[in-house]
Design a protein around this motif. Structure first.
Motif, PDB file in Angstrom:
ATOM      1  N   ASN A 154       0.856  -1.190   0.000  1.00  0.00           N
ATOM      2  CA  ASN A 154       0.000   0.000   0.000  1.00  0.00           C
ATOM      3  C   ASN A 154       0.888   1.234   0.000  1.00  0.00           C
ATOM      4  O   ASN A 154       2.109   1.154   0.156  1.00  0.00           O
ATOM      5  CB  ASN A 154      -0.938   0.006   1.214  1.00  0.00           C
ATOM      6  CG  ASN A 154      -0.202   0.150   2.527  1.00  0.00           C
ATOM      7  OD1 ASN A 154       0.260   1.233   2.905  1.00  0.00           O
ATOM      8  ND2 ASN A 154      -0.064  -0.962   3.256  1.00  0.00           N
TER       9      ASN A 154
ATOM     10  N   ASN B 250       5.847   4.473   0.035  1.00  0.00           N
ATOM     11  CA  ASN B 250       5.402   3.440  -0.892  1.00  0.00           C
ATOM     12  C   ASN B 250       5.827   2.078  -0.352  1.00  0.00           C
ATOM     13  O   ASN B 250       6.989   1.676  -0.481  1.00  0.00           O
ATOM     14  CB  ASN B 250       5.993   3.676  -2.282  1.00  0.00           C
ATOM     15  CG  ASN B 250       5.504   2.663  -3.306  1.00  0.00           C
ATOM     16  OD1 ASN B 250       4.565   1.902  -3.047  1.00  0.00           O
ATOM     17  ND2 ASN B 250       6.127   2.646  -4.467  1.00  0.00           N
TER      18      ASN B 250
ATOM     19  N   GLN C 257       4.680  -0.780  -1.407  1.00  0.00           N
ATOM     20  CA  GLN C 257       4.440  -1.819  -2.417  1.00  0.00           C
ATOM     21  C   GLN C 257       5.778  -2.421  -2.840  1.00  0.00           C
ATOM     22  O   GLN C 257       6.732  -1.700  -3.146  1.00  0.00           O
ATOM     23  CB  GLN C 257       3.707  -1.221  -3.620  1.00  0.00           C
ATOM     24  CG  GLN C 257       2.338  -0.647  -3.254  1.00  0.00           C
ATOM     25  CD  GLN C 257       1.690   0.061  -4.417  1.00  0.00           C
ATOM     26  OE1 GLN C 257       0.664  -0.359  -4.920  1.00  0.00           O
ATOM     27  NE2 GLN C 257       2.282   1.159  -4.849  1.00  0.00           N
TER      28      GLN C 257
ATOM     29  N   TRP D 297       3.419  11.455  -8.725  1.00  0.00           N
ATOM     30  CA  TRP D 297       2.171  11.377  -7.973  1.00  0.00           C
ATOM     31  C   TRP D 297       1.460  12.724  -7.940  1.00  0.00           C
ATOM     32  O   TRP D 297       2.061  13.788  -8.095  1.00  0.00           O
ATOM     33  CB  TRP D 297       2.435  10.898  -6.544  1.00  0.00           C
ATOM     34  CG  TRP D 297       3.432  11.708  -5.764  1.00  0.00           C
ATOM     35  CD1 TRP D 297       4.749  11.410  -5.573  1.00  0.00           C
ATOM     36  CD2 TRP D 297       3.209  12.944  -5.067  1.00  0.00           C
ATOM     37  NE1 TRP D 297       5.365  12.370  -4.802  1.00  0.00           N
ATOM     38  CE2 TRP D 297       4.448  13.334  -4.477  1.00  0.00           C
ATOM     39  CE3 TRP D 297       2.105  13.763  -4.870  1.00  0.00           C
ATOM     40  CZ2 TRP D 297       4.600  14.491  -3.724  1.00  0.00           C
ATOM     41  CZ3 TRP D 297       2.234  14.925  -4.124  1.00  0.00           C
ATOM     42  CH2 TRP D 297       3.461  15.284  -3.560  1.00  0.00           C
TER      43      TRP D 297
ATOM     44  N   TYR E 176      -5.613   3.994  -7.738  1.00  0.00           N
ATOM     45  CA  TYR E 176      -5.492   4.013  -6.285  1.00  0.00           C
ATOM     46  C   TYR E 176      -6.800   4.463  -5.640  1.00  0.00           C
ATOM     47  O   TYR E 176      -7.455   5.397  -6.112  1.00  0.00           O
ATOM     48  CB  TYR E 176      -4.365   4.941  -5.835  1.00  0.00           C
ATOM     49  CG  TYR E 176      -2.991   4.370  -6.073  1.00  0.00           C
ATOM     50  CD1 TYR E 176      -2.409   3.500  -5.143  1.00  0.00           C
ATOM     51  CD2 TYR E 176      -2.276   4.670  -7.224  1.00  0.00           C
ATOM     52  CE1 TYR E 176      -1.153   2.971  -5.363  1.00  0.00           C
ATOM     53  CE2 TYR E 176      -1.019   4.146  -7.450  1.00  0.00           C
ATOM     54  CZ  TYR E 176      -0.466   3.293  -6.516  1.00  0.00           C
ATOM     55  OH  TYR E 176       0.779   2.758  -6.733  1.00  0.00           O
TER      56      TYR E 176
ATOM     57  N   CYS F 203      -8.151   5.561  -1.763  1.00  0.00           N
ATOM     58  CA  CYS F 203      -7.663   5.946  -0.439  1.00  0.00           C
ATOM     59  C   CYS F 203      -8.787   5.863   0.580  1.00  0.00           C
ATOM     60  O   CYS F 203      -9.926   6.268   0.310  1.00  0.00           O
ATOM     61  CB  CYS F 203      -7.102   7.367  -0.457  1.00  0.00           C
ATOM     62  SG  CYS F 203      -5.686   7.573  -1.561  1.00  0.00           S
TER      63      CYS F 203
ATOM     64  N   CYS G  26      -3.695   4.049   0.982  1.00  0.00           N
ATOM     65  CA  CYS G  26      -4.175   3.956  -0.397  1.00  0.00           C
ATOM     66  C   CYS G  26      -3.723   2.625  -0.988  1.00  0.00           C
ATOM     67  O   CYS G  26      -2.556   2.252  -0.868  1.00  0.00           O
ATOM     68  CB  CYS G  26      -3.659   5.107  -1.244  1.00  0.00           C
ATOM     69  SG  CYS G  26      -4.077   6.764  -0.626  1.00  0.00           S
ATOM     70  N   THR G  27      -4.639   1.919  -1.622  1.00  0.00           N
ATOM     71  CA  THR G  27      -4.335   0.629  -2.254  1.00  0.00           C
ATOM     72  C   THR G  27      -4.631   0.707  -3.741  1.00  0.00           C
ATOM     73  O   THR G  27      -5.443   1.524  -4.191  1.00  0.00           O
ATOM     74  CB  THR G  27      -5.147  -0.506  -1.621  1.00  0.00           C
ATOM     75  OG1 THR G  27      -6.547  -0.180  -1.674  1.00  0.00           O
ATOM     76  CG2 THR G  27      -4.747  -0.713  -0.175  1.00  0.00           C
ATOM     77  N   TYR G  28      -3.978  -0.171  -4.497  1.00  0.00           N
ATOM     78  CA  TYR G  28      -4.034  -0.139  -5.967  1.00  0.00           C
ATOM     79  C   TYR G  28      -4.879  -1.283  -6.494  1.00  0.00           C
ATOM     80  O   TYR G  28      -4.832  -2.404  -5.987  1.00  0.00           O
ATOM     81  CB  TYR G  28      -2.625  -0.237  -6.546  1.00  0.00           C
ATOM     82  CG  TYR G  28      -2.562  -0.197  -8.054  1.00  0.00           C
ATOM     83  CD1 TYR G  28      -2.601   1.009  -8.742  1.00  0.00           C
ATOM     84  CD2 TYR G  28      -2.479  -1.370  -8.799  1.00  0.00           C
ATOM     85  CE1 TYR G  28      -2.533   1.050 -10.124  1.00  0.00           C
ATOM     86  CE2 TYR G  28      -2.416  -1.345 -10.178  1.00  0.00           C
ATOM     87  CZ  TYR G  28      -2.444  -0.126 -10.842  1.00  0.00           C
ATOM     88  OH  TYR G  28      -2.386  -0.105 -12.217  1.00  0.00           O
TER      89      TYR G  28
ATOM     90  N   SER H 266      -7.496   0.896 -12.854  1.00  0.00           N
ATOM     91  CA  SER H 266      -6.523   1.594 -13.685  1.00  0.00           C
ATOM     92  C   SER H 266      -6.869   1.494 -15.160  1.00  0.00           C
ATOM     93  O   SER H 266      -6.823   2.491 -15.888  1.00  0.00           O
ATOM     94  CB  SER H 266      -5.123   1.027 -13.433  1.00  0.00           C
ATOM     95  OG  SER H 266      -4.187   1.604 -14.301  1.00  0.00           O
TER      96      SER H 266
END
Length: 455
Positions: free
Chosen positions: A51, A74, A76, A86, A194, A196, A226-228, A233
């Motif tokens: 995340n 970050n 991840q 960003w 992302y 949040c 925040c996750t992806y 996307s």
């Protein structure tokens, strides 16, 4: 009312059917949910704890607000934020303004006409912030700032996966009880994907002085996570995978239109004269790609070639090709899931790090470029590729080249999962066709013909 009863060979199956029909409906509903939810969920099985955490530390109170340090980490393992970097936004809960920022800036100032004398940096209710570019004056810099918004992944370089800035907020609370937390956070990295969560108050961050003999702490701290999700996307993959082997002349290509064919009307052939025009490689503000015309229409293709088979080892060649004329990739990462990655002996030309999200399973590894050598994947063209070879030791109890064992189960490029060819198209061993059993009818026909011809 008459009800027809189901029976077969004297047995009554009415009660069993009354039980099975609702069960069938429930099973069908579960199958539909399982086919939909994995795509909508942001959970990544190869990086379950990945995340981006945004931390606000209130360092001091001001006459009408506070001064805070905002840090973006970050976490991840293999997904980084590449250029143009960003973009962070939120909504103020009251009528807050940003008096000043060090290490970042807002994209718009907003309407500050009601202020006389000192004018705030931003008066918008929904400010949007971006990182400063490298080389800004020293008095505008802050620690871990000014990298154009580029963040490396945690697995590649933890020291380069942090970005921070200092913000002075006015018309806000001046105590822990009166400060209202910002809400509706948004993060672009640099595109969508992302999501949040809300800001949550956490224990205050503790800091050590330069001599490490005294501890201080923030007056107030809150976190935003925040996750992806690749589904958010893009509706199509951004890369594909092709296969080949030393024992089969057939090359299994990427599936047709693996990344969608939306850009097929404006793609360019590799030998087109248009490539000689100036500015052809200049990125656009909307990040619209300019792809080379291919059957798969993917910006990135990963080729996995089973190259050699030794007595105790086997060798794989990995090649990554960029088909986008408008984008190069710095800090690129390639993740592969393969059962023999627990016995990697040597990796040539790439850096390698095993990923062990589940301690009992070691079948995933991350490849990334060597600094100042091939950590930059250039745009499409003669230099738009990087390649390496991997030497793996055989586990004689499990090793085989049959049934596609030599190929990875999953492949990720820059954190997005690539489209694999269908399993029935994988290169097969040459002698696999000789082991196909005859059916009874073919055997019987051959026997009858032999008897008839020799009689």
């Amino acid at each position: 009312m008459f009800q027809k009863r189901l029976s077969f060979k004297g047995k009554d199956y009415s009660q069993q059917c009354q039980f099975l029909f609702p069960l069938a409906k429930l099973t069908f509903f579960a199958v539909v949910l399982s086919s939909v939810l994995p795509h909508a969920d942001a959970f990544d099985p190869l990086d379950p704890f990945g995340n981006i955490t945004i931390k606000w530390d209130v360092m001091s109170w001001a006459p009408d607000g506070y001064v805070a340090v905002v840090t973006m980490n970050n976490f991840q393992m293999y997904r980084h934020i590449m250029s143009p970097g960003w973009t962070l936004g939120w909504n103020w809960p009251k009528k807050e303004v940003i008096w000043s920022i060090v290490g970042s800036q807002t994209t718009e100032q907003g309407d500050c006409s009601k202020f006389k004398g000192n004018v705030p940096h931003c008066c918008k209710r929904d400010p949007v912030l971006v990182d400063l570019l490298p080389g800004v004056p020293y008095n505008q810099q802050f620690s871990n700032c000014c990298k154009g918004g580029v963040l490396a992944s945690w697995g590649e370089d933890p020291s380069e996966s942090v970005s921070s800035f200092q913000i002075s907020v006015g018309l806000a609370g001046t105590s822990n009880k009166t400060v209202k937390l910002p809400k509706n956070f948004t993060l672009l990295g640099p595109g969508p994907g992302y999501t949040c969560g809300p800001a949550k108050i956490v224990p205050s961050t503790v800091f050590l002085t330069a001599d490490h003999r005294r501890k201080t702490q923030a007056l107030m701290t809150w976190n935003v996570t925040c996750t992806y999700s690749q589904f958010l996307s893009s509706k199509y993959p951004s890369c594909c995978v092709s296969f080949s082997t030393f024992y089969n002349d057939t090359i299994t290509p990427c599936p047709s239109c693996a990344c969608g064919c939306n850009h097929k009307h404006n793609c360019i052939m590799g030998d087109s004269e248009k490539l000689k025009r100036k500015g052809i490689n200049t990125p656009r503000k909307d990040n619209e790609p300019l792809l080379q015309c291919t059957h798969h229409m993917c910006p990135i293709r990963v080729h996995w070639h089973v190259k050699l088979n030794y007595k105790d080892y086997w060798r794989v060649k990995i090649a990554i090709t960029n088909f986008n004329y408008r984008q190069n990739h710095s800090h690129w990462t390639l993740v592969a899931q393969h059962p023999n990655l627990n016995n990697v002996t040597q990796v040539f030309s790439f850096d390698y790090k095993p990923l062990v999200p589940y301690q009992s399973i070691n079948d995933t590894g991350m490849f990334y470029g060597m600094k100042f050598y091939n950590d930059l994947l250039m745009e499409a063209g003669p230099s738009g590729n990087v390649q390496s070879e991997v030497l793996m030791q055989k586990d004689k109890n499990t090793f085989t080249l049959k049934s596609g064992w030599g190929f990875p189960r999953r492949v990720y490029f820059n954190g997005d999962e690539c489209k694999l060819p269908p399993p029935d198209s994988y290169p097969i061993l040459p002698n696999s066709a000789e082991k196909r059993p005859f059916s009874f009818s073919n055997t019987a026909i051959c026997t009858i013909l032999m008897i008839f011809l020799t009689w």
